[in-house]
Design an enzyme around this catalytic site. Structure first.
Site, mmCIF file in Angstrom:
data_model
loop_
_atom_site.group_PDB
_atom_site.id
_atom_site.type_symbol
_atom_site.label_atom_id
_atom_site.label_comp_id
_atom_site.label_asym_id
_atom_site.label_seq_id
_atom_site.Cartn_x
_atom_site.Cartn_y
_atom_site.Cartn_z
ATOM 1 N N HIS A 91 2.837 21.745 30.991
ATOM 2 C CA HIS A 91 3.694 20.551 30.873
ATOM 3 C C HIS A 91 4.632 20.408 32.075
ATOM 4 O O HIS A 91 4.650 19.345 32.719
ATOM 5 C CB HIS A 91 4.477 20.596 29.558
ATOM 6 C CG HIS A 91 5.569 19.566 29.477
ATOM 7 N ND1 HIS A 91 5.328 18.211 29.506
ATOM 8 C CD2 HIS A 91 6.929 19.708 29.398
ATOM 9 C CE1 HIS A 91 6.486 17.550 29.431
ATOM 10 N NE2 HIS A 91 7.474 18.440 29.373
ATOM 11 N N HIS B 117 12.487 22.445 34.248
ATOM 12 C CA HIS B 117 13.396 21.577 33.496
ATOM 13 C C HIS B 117 13.640 22.036 32.061
ATOM 14 O O HIS B 117 14.647 21.660 31.456
ATOM 15 C CB HIS B 117 12.907 20.120 33.538
ATOM 16 C CG HIS B 117 11.723 19.826 32.664
ATOM 17 N ND1 HIS B 117 10.432 19.953 33.108
ATOM 18 C CD2 HIS B 117 11.639 19.408 31.369
ATOM 19 C CE1 HIS B 117 9.596 19.620 32.136
ATOM 20 N NE2 HIS B 117 10.303 19.292 31.059
ATOM 21 N N GLU C 184 16.900 25.393 28.318
ATOM 22 C CA GLU C 184 16.903 25.038 26.897
ATOM 23 C C GLU C 184 16.029 25.964 26.060
ATOM 24 O O GLU C 184 16.433 26.399 24.976
ATOM 25 C CB GLU C 184 16.414 23.595 26.743
ATOM 26 C CG GLU C 184 16.460 23.110 25.313
ATOM 27 C CD GLU C 184 15.952 21.682 25.198
ATOM 28 O OE1 GLU C 184 15.683 21.264 24.074
ATOM 29 O OE2 GLU C 184 15.825 21.027 26.235
ATOM 30 N N ASP C 185 14.832 26.275 26.555
ATOM 31 C CA ASP C 185 13.844 26.972 25.722
ATOM 32 C C ASP C 185 13.723 28.464 25.998
ATOM 33 O O ASP C 185 13.141 29.185 25.199
ATOM 34 C CB ASP C 185 12.452 26.330 25.925
ATOM 35 C CG ASP C 185 12.428 24.875 25.472
ATOM 36 O OD1 ASP C 185 13.292 24.521 24.646
ATOM 37 O OD2 ASP C 185 11.563 24.123 25.941
ATOM 38 N N ASP D 209 8.953 13.424 32.680
ATOM 39 C CA ASP D 209 8.839 14.285 31.496
ATOM 40 C C ASP D 209 8.435 13.450 30.277
ATOM 41 O O ASP D 209 7.511 13.800 29.537
ATOM 42 C CB ASP D 209 10.192 14.968 31.268
ATOM 43 C CG ASP D 209 10.224 15.812 30.005
ATOM 44 O OD1 ASP D 209 9.203 16.472 29.722
ATOM 45 O OD2 ASP D 209 11.261 15.816 29.316
ATOM 46 N N ASP E 127 -2.537 -16.549 29.733
ATOM 47 C CA ASP E 127 -2.289 -15.935 31.046
ATOM 48 C C ASP E 127 -2.446 -14.418 30.997
ATOM 49 O O ASP E 127 -1.608 -13.670 31.463
ATOM 50 C CB ASP E 127 -0.898 -16.315 31.562
ATOM 51 C CG ASP E 127 0.200 -15.936 30.578
ATOM 52 O OD1 ASP E 127 -0.133 -15.685 29.406
ATOM 53 O OD2 ASP E 127 1.371 -15.888 30.987
#
Length: 749
Positions: free
Chosen positions: A71, A95, A99-100, A162, A282
């Protein structure tokens, strides 16, 4: 243990020696293939970031079973498509690390430097949001993005990359999450991409969100679109052939690309206008890329000769770009079989900006990120980003969040109807008024900021709600020029003052020339046309003016002497047979006993003359005073008191520029004059003196007590507005009766 890299070839470690790990290695190898625009040192830094991220995410898998590192690699690959710099790609790879994976910002600062750590930290903050309602979540998320973007636009670009990859792989997520994530994408991220000018990403996010938000509708519309495409393939091919042939015939080298409305835009049109799919005409269009800007308009002419344009469907975004920098000419033409087809004409550089928006800055490989272009784009992007608030229903707290300092060079304020206005830092209430409309600025009398009455020179702060109060008869004040900050406000004020001065000077000049002609025996100023047209033309050649109005304005401003112009005009009129009236000459020239060289007839003053007549600040004449008029060079008529020393000096030096003036029977306003009051100093003296002046119905416009320390007897100067000399006498009488007042008198120079 991380994956090792040797000469760009990834060798999976023994711990990851399985097909999934090989997929991750292949993904990174594909990313490296896109980095040919970076230096070897930058590529090595990106490898280091990949190793760090790979180790941090070791053992983590995505929903489809791939290693999680695939990812971040995909996000970095999208950033590489935009040609972002090495720092942005490193941040994209890491990134999710804070956090993880339990990595701290300090770890990143130590390993990769502050800029990269700040980018990763900014992205992490955007994710760590937990609120009671989704509306609060959206509002806070949007605020965070604004603040992050104000510091570094790359944060938003990485975030959009992301979100794009997450939406592409949404099918692997539980269906229970589809609605929430798709709604958020449609309401927040797609509009941000649009405002940043990332049109390709904008369209992709919309279609992906539509697909997972309304799967059944998406499927039905997709099938209908495919059938329509196969039915109209011949029509589109024919149009493309005819257009290409026409441009070749005109000797223009262009690139023509077919384009199709996205499914979401078709759905939105059907939904908003209650149309069936067959009624949306259109769906297909063409984009024509031309070499130069002028070729856009030439190409438009070629197209309009080939097919008839649909009235009201032409848009010129080249001359007037959209707020996100988008430039293109749009026209809808009636093609074969009455089919409506939209054409877009733009240059290659416009196309890059149109598709990549803010990322075009990196696509062009700008060497200086602090260049004027970068700052201009940054300001545009931020302004356009703020406009989203009109299209999303955010929480009420949004307004409180937005009051935080958004951008170092701009201040964002709101109208009472919550429309955002962007102004330069230091802008005042008057800048805001002129930003709304020049008529609003010209007629402004007061303003309320956040509900409170404030002066017009007040500087605005982020988040202020500004309400302008106007009056029909109000006019710009020259003092506004001393505090306005924007070029628009300054130019509008100057233009209005100049125009008003011209009009007032014209009226004064007309009165003065009429009086001068009466002294020559001609009762009225002749018309410009008719039998006296030739006389006026000769007079204008004599004075050097282009028009009669310009000549009259020059007389009113003192650039021409009225009696000299009057004498010349009388001679020219005599040549046409208009004879002077001897009785009128005697009455006007000699009846009052004035010297001929001074007399130009009497000009009557009532205070309504505006900027063409100035009341001398040295002597401040008021009705009842004997006065004289001095025709200053280019400054109009300056009125002095007859006994003013300055006026006497001017008369000795420039006697021919003086003319007779008198007060009207009923002046229309009050006039300022200076009163000096000598008082015995003590508690409450100033209040008592001011009350005495007010009791005489006079207005105090200024008070001056000097810079010296207060003494037993102190002089206080009041600038008071009075109707005439009788009114001033009433004021002085009241003052002399006041306790503590020793003396009160009018100030004379």
């Amino acid at each position: 243990m991380s994956t090792e890299v040797d000469n760009g070839t990834l060798q999976p470690s023994t711990q990851q020696a399985h097909p999934a790990a090989s997929a991750a290695a292949a993904s990174f190898a594909a990313l490296l293939g896109k980095l040919d625009y970076l230096s070897p040192a930058d590529i090595e830094s990106i490898r280091q970031a990949y190793r760090f991220a790979d180790e941090a995410h070791l053992g983590q898998l995505r929903k489809n079973g791939d290693p999680y590192i695939t990812h971040p690699i995909a996000v970095a690959a999208q950033c590489a498509e935009w040609k972002l710099d090495a720092q942005a790609l490193m941040a994209a790879l890491m990134h999710d690390a804070i956090e993880d994976c339990g990595v701290t910002k300090e770890d990143l600062v130590q390993r990769f430097g502050s800029p990269v750590a700040d980018l990763v930290d900014g992205l992490t903050k955007l994710e760590k949001l937990e609120f009671d309602t989704r509306e609060q979540n959206q509002a806070e998320s949007f605020r965070k993005m604004l603040l992050a973007m104000a510091k570094d636009v790359r944060v938003i670009l990485i975030k959009l990359a992301d979100r794009t990859h997450n939406m592409r792989t949404m099918g692997d997520m539980p269906r229970s999450k589809w609605k929430r994530i798709s709604s958020e994408t449609l309401e927040i991220y797609a509009p941000i991409a649009h405002r940043l000018g990332l049109n390709f990403t904008y369209r992709e996010l919309q279609d992906l969100a539509f697909r997972f938000l309304h799967p059944w509708r998406y499927e039905v519309l997709s099938k209908a679109s495919n059938k329509s495409r196969s039915r109209r393939r011949d029509l589109i091919a024919r149009v493309q052939r005819e257009v290409e042939a026409d441009f070749v015939r005109h000797g223009m080298s262009v690139r023509i690309m077919g384009r199709e409305k996205t499914l979401y835009s078709i759905y939105r049109k059907m939904d908003s206008k209650h149309l069936s799919f067959s009624q949306v005409t259109d769906i297909y269009g063409f984009r024509i890329i031309v070499p130069e800007l002028s070729d856009c308009y030439t190409g438009l002419g070629v197209l309009h000769q080939l097919y008839k344009p649909l009235p009201g469907k032409f848009r010129d975004y080249v001359a007037i770009p959209k707020v996100n920098g988008y430039q293109s000419l749009h026209t809808t033409l009636i093609g074969p079989f009455g089919t409506n087809i939209e054409f877009q004409l733009r240059t290659h550089s416009m196309d890059v900006v149109a598709e990549s928006g803010v990322a075009a800055h990196w696509l062009y490989k700008a060497s200086d990120p602090d260049s004027d272009t970068s700052q201009r784009l940054g300001t545009q992007w931020l302004q356009s980003l703020l406009d989203i608030q009109q299209e999303t229903h955010d929480a009420a707290e949004f307004w409180d969040h937005i009051k935080i300092d958004l951008f170092p060079d701009a201040v964002y304020v709101f109208t009472p109807k919550s429309k955002i206005m962007a102004l330069p830092r230091g802008a005042t209430v008057m800048d805001f008024a002129y930003a709304i409309h020049s008529d609003v600025g010209n007629h402004t009398v007061s303003a309320r900021i956040n509900g409170e009455q404030r002066p017009l020179r007040t500087e605005l702060a982020n988040g202020d709600v500004v309400e302008i109060v106007t009056a029909e008869k109000a006019e710009p004040n020259p003092t506004w020029l001393s505090f306005v900050k924007t070029g628009r406000a300054r130019s509008k004020i100057r233009h209005h003052l100049k125009t008003a001065a011209q009009e007032k000077s014209h009226d004064l000049g007309e009165r003065m020339l009429s009086q001068a002609l009466r002294s020559e025996g001609i009762a009225t100023l002749p018309a410009e046309d008719g039998p006296y047209q030739a006389s006026w033309e000769k007079l204008l050649r004599f004075t050097g003016n282009k028009t009669r109005d310009e000549l009259l304005a020059d007389i009113g401003m003192g650039k021409r002497i009225a009696n000299m112009v009057g004498k010349k005009l009388a001679v020219l009129l005599a040549e046409t047979g208009l004879k002077p009236d001897a009785v009128l000459i005697s009455t006007e020239r000699y009846g009052s006993g004035h010297n001929e060289s001074v007399s130009q007839g009497v000009v009557t003053l009532d205070g309504s003359e505006g900027s063409s007549v100035q009341y001398a600040p040295c002597c401040k004449p008021i009705p009842g005073d004997r006065i004289v008029g001095y025709l200053g060079r280019g400054e109009g008529l300056v009125v002095h008191a007859d006994d003013c020393p300055t006026g006497k000096r001017l008369r000795l030096r420039d006697g021919e520029r003086f003319l007779e003036v008198e007060w009207a029977d009923e002046p229309v306003r009050q006039f300022d004059t200076t009163v000096v009051v000598t008082v015995t100093n003590g508690k409450g003296v100033l209040a008592r003196v001011a009350a005495s002046i007010a009791a005489a119905e006079a207005d105090i416009t200024h008070v001056d007590m000097g810079d010296e320390p207060a003494q037993t007897a102190t002089d206080i100067r009041f600038l008071v507005a009075v109707r005439d000399r009788q009114h001033l006498a009433d004021v002085l009488r009241n003052l002399k009766r006041t306790t503590s007042v020793i003396k009160a008198q009018r100030y004379k120079p």
